[in-house]
Every structure is written in C-alpha cells, then in structure tokens.
Design an enzyme around this catalytic site. Sequence first.
Site, short mmCIF file in Angstrom:
data_model
loop_
_atom_site.label_atom_id
_atom_site.label_comp_id
_atom_site.label_asym_id
_atom_site.label_seq_id
_atom_site.Cartn_x
_atom_site.Cartn_y
_atom_site.Cartn_z
N LYS A 91 -7.73 -10.94 -8.55
CA LYS A 91 -9.28 -10.75 -7.53
C LYS A 91 -9.81 -9.82 -7.75
CE LYS A 91 -9.75 -10.60 -2.38
NZ LYS A 91 -9.44 -9.84 -1.08
N LYS A 149 -13.85 -4.05 -6.09
CA LYS A 149 -14.80 -2.84 -6.88
C LYS A 149 -13.47 -1.75 -7.11
CE LYS A 149 -17.90 -0.38 -4.12
NZ LYS A 149 -19.07 -0.02 -3.01
N LYS A 190 0.75 -1.36 0.14
CA LYS A 190 -0.12 0.34 0.10
C LYS A 190 0.87 1.43 -0.27
CE LYS A 190 -4.29 -1.53 2.27
NZ LYS A 190 -5.12 -1.11 3.48
#
Length: 332
Positions: free
Chosen positions: A197, A200, A114
């Site tokens: 994967k 959204k 991240k």
Amino acid sequence: MENKKVIFSGMQPSGSLTLGNYLGALKNWVKLQSEYDCYYCVVDMHAITVPKEPKDLRKNTLEVLANYIAAGLDPKQVTLFIQSHVSAHAELGWVLNCLTYFGELGRMTQFKDKTKRLESSSIPAGLFTYPVLMAADILLYQADLVPVGEDQRQHLEITRDIAQRFNNRYSETFKVPEAFISKDGAKIMSLQDPSSKMSKSDSHENAFIILMDDLDTIRRKLKRAVTDSEGVVRFNDDQPGVKNLINIYSKITDKTTDEIVASYEGKGYAQFKDDLAEVIIGEVRPIQERIDYLLKNKDYLQEIYSYGAEKAEAAARKTLRKVYKKVGFIPK
Ligand code: TRP
C-alpha cells in the site's frame, strides 16, 4: 439534519496526507458530506500510542486538519475536530476498557504486527488498548457508518462487540455501527512496489506522493514509478505497476480503466506517465494552494477546530452522560 445517518471517521496526524489517503479516503469523505451528518476527527490521542516528538505532533495535527479542509471538507457542513479537544473520548474509553477483554485485544492483527519485534517491557499499554479508544470515538456519536479501509475492519468488529456487550449488560445505549468500506476500493499502491500500500512511512521516498509535494517532485516520482517490460498500457494483474497508475488516473478523472487503456493504444509508458503527472498536478495544485493559505492563517484554522470541538462536545456529552448514569456513577 436530525434524520440524516451519522458518519464518523478519523485519521492519525501524520502530516500531509498521501495521494493514497486522498484518493482512497478523503475524496470519499467529501462526497459523503452533504448526505450524512459527518464527524471527521484528527486522532491525536491515538498518535501518542507510539512515541512522538511534541512539536512534530503539533505541526502534523494542524497539517492534517488543513489537508481535510483543503480537500473539500466544509467546516460548516461537517464537524471537524481534534480528538484531544473532546475529553469524553478519554472518559468513555476508560469505561469501555473495563468491558473489553485482554484476550480479544491480544487477537488484533494490527497490534500483533506493530509489536512483533518488541519486548513486552517496551510495548505501551496504550498500543494494546488502541481499539478501545477507537470504539469510544465511534460510539460517542452514535455513528451508523464508519468509512475505513480494509485494514480497520477488525477494529470495527471489536467496536460492534463492545457496543453490544454494553447494551446487553446495562440497556440499549449505543448504536451498533457498520464498517463502510468502499466497493470501488482500488487501493492506491506504492509507486515502487505495487504489492504494498502507498504509505508515507515507506523507506523509499519515491514510493509515495504527498499532497504537499512540489510539482517537480510529483513529475519526478511518476517518471521513476515502477512499470514492467511489456511497454503497453494495459489493465491487468500481470502489470501491477501500470495497473496502479491506471487506477490513480481513473480515480482522479472519473474515466473508466477501459477508456484510459483505449486512449493509450500505441503509446508508451513515458507519455502515459507524463500525462498522469499532469492529471495529478491538476488535482492537487488547488489543494496545495488552500493548504498553504490555511497554514499561514492559523487563527482561521483555530476558529474552525474550536467550533468543531464545541459541536462534537455537545453530541459526545449526551452519550457520556447516559453511560455514566447506567454504570452507576453519581451525577455531580
Ligand atoms: N485507527 C484508524 C486508522 O489508523 C484511525 C481511527 C481512530 C479511526 N479512531 C477512528 C478511524 C474512528 C475511524 C473511526 O486508520
């Protein structure tokens, strides 16, 4: 009730869940609810580890809760709550922060991913200590099992390390939890790139289906789902797009992948995709109706999360009280 094993899990409030969240996690949570003493949380405190618009956070938190209930979690049977409503999460989080090492947090792959492209001057400390808050979530309820995806395994490991460290330094206090990673674990992949994967946050909006997608959107996304030039419905790694669609079909209908392949012998992808769209619609339509009802009845939703917070609070306080005493805080 007393001798049931305890389960804790949570999802970030990202708004309506994807078909992947539903088939990969939520449907499984529903299955577990009668056999275990379950705590299912919407982790809004974790959500603010990256900047969030307050009105989006509010909306998304309620939507995720509505998705939980609409998918079949029974608020009377399980404890459904919002993380920030139970202040013990933050309080235990602080104590555990003082037992966790900078080095071990620095090794978390999710943190590294991240922050890969960020300057250290723009990395929130909360993103770094995210796993400690997650440990607090789990340990407060003395959870035995934590159903999570493979991507959370490392966070479960550090939770176990922190629990053991506390138990060794003070005395036996926390149950050391186990990750509960489902074995039939066919992950639901992107409809556009079956190597990643379903998510959204995918920039390609046809890559994912959310439970709140309208029915024509679902049909359209299925039509555009990536397949291959074989033209034969077969379940193998050389046809990852079709394989993913068969997995979705199988998870919803409980038919085996062999049965599905057999029933499409001699038929092409178009028919298969059209049928799958209807299978998905059959599953999500009643869920959508319930989500719709819940979001229009905010008072009812509030009753549910207030009741959940009360139940969670009682369990969490018990653990926090012990912890405060053991570390040497004076009771007020
Ligand atoms: N980190 C988890 C995720 O992103 C969410 C989460 C927060 C969680 N606290 C938890 C999951 C406690 C299980 C248990 O998926």
